[in-house]
Enzyme design. Sequence first.
Site, PDB file in Angstrom:
ATOM      1  N   SER A  43     -16.867  22.663  15.403  1.00 23.90           N
ATOM      2  CA  SER A  43     -15.409  22.559  15.556  1.00 23.90           C
ATOM      3  C   SER A  43     -14.701  23.066  14.311  1.00 23.90           C
ATOM      4  CB  SER A  43     -14.995  21.090  15.730  1.00 23.90           C
ATOM      5  OG  SER A  43     -15.185  20.678  17.023  1.00 23.90           O
ATOM      6  N   TYR A  98     -19.523  16.574  26.821  1.00 26.06           N
ATOM      7  CA  TYR A  98     -18.284  15.954  27.321  1.00 26.06           C
ATOM      8  C   TYR A  98     -17.408  16.936  28.091  1.00 26.06           C
ATOM      9  CZ  TYR A  98     -16.148  17.930  23.077  1.00 26.06           C
ATOM     10  OH  TYR A  98     -15.724  18.784  22.086  1.00 26.06           O
ATOM     11  N   GLU A  99     -17.670  18.225  27.950  1.00 24.31           N
ATOM     12  CA  GLU A  99     -16.901  19.207  28.720  1.00 24.31           C
ATOM     13  C   GLU A  99     -17.324  19.197  30.183  1.00 24.31           C
ATOM     14  OE1 GLU A  99     -16.126  23.152  26.586  1.00 24.31           O
ATOM     15  OE2 GLU A  99     -17.744  22.284  25.409  1.00 24.31           O
TER      16      GLU A  99
END
Length: 301
Positions: A43, A98-99
Amino acid sequence: MSGPDVPDANINGYSYDDLMAIVNFLQSKLVSLKPKVAIICGSGLGSITDIIENQISLPYEEIPNFPVSTVAGHGGCLVFGILSNVPVMCLKGRFHFYEGYPLWKCCMPIRIMKLLGCSHLIVTNAAGGINQNFKIGDVMLIKDHVNFMGFAGNNPLRGPNEERFGTRFPGMNKAYDKDLIKAALDIAKGLNIEDKVHQGVYASVGGPNYETVAELKLMQTLGIDAVGMSTVPEVIVAKHSNLSVFAFSLITNECVLDWDSHKEPNHEEVLKATQNMEVVLQNFVKQIIEYIGKITCVCKQ
Ligand code: HPA
């Protein structure tokens, strides 16, 4: 995707031939470039690709059968080129559980890296600091991990094993290359950032919510130093593929371990912390690749 129906969303939907078709496509775009070191940008850490020379950038949408990442701060392309005279490839934008992707899909790029000829993988991530000695902007070299997703039965290797990728029951006690950790500590000294660089244990959770105080206290009791929502599944597939792995977390927030605290973590805070460290981490990664180039003689032919 070709091949038989997937009996369970957790069971690998990419056959060896499916992946080879993607590899052939990529090789046709790369001409003579043969990447030896692969990098996964965490990220907000996509700017590591800014220092890659002679870049060939391929958006995920243009690669047949490649997943597409959906998170702000994740660019979504494969970047190939030369760094420290070493042919490299970069996953700019990773895929998270989590996507909604099954783990085998999140980790498919690792097998692509291996099939393209990479011998080393550098994994980066943003993580919350549990260790009270860690400050925002510190770097934690990952010496080991706790696979919380795996405890719940989510493992990228679940399903029939393809021996051409690796063994059914891979060891995980030597997942992180000790020699590369040692080299990275020396590099940190040379860059004058040794006070900011630690070693520690990373735990992966599924996300997307940040952890409760009770969950974080549990992790602290277990000896976990940092927590994040990625990396471990990728490292498992990399180790299964016999890649040497070096991984580090950029500590982007201090985990809230106090029930009375008013603080709350958020994604903006995470991205801001990564921006402040961009240039330092570019240099850090560059020198680690230079070191790998030296020990393996994988410099550009
Ligand atoms: N928890 C989980 N994942 C994270 C965190 C965190 O505190 N910070 C960045 N990624």
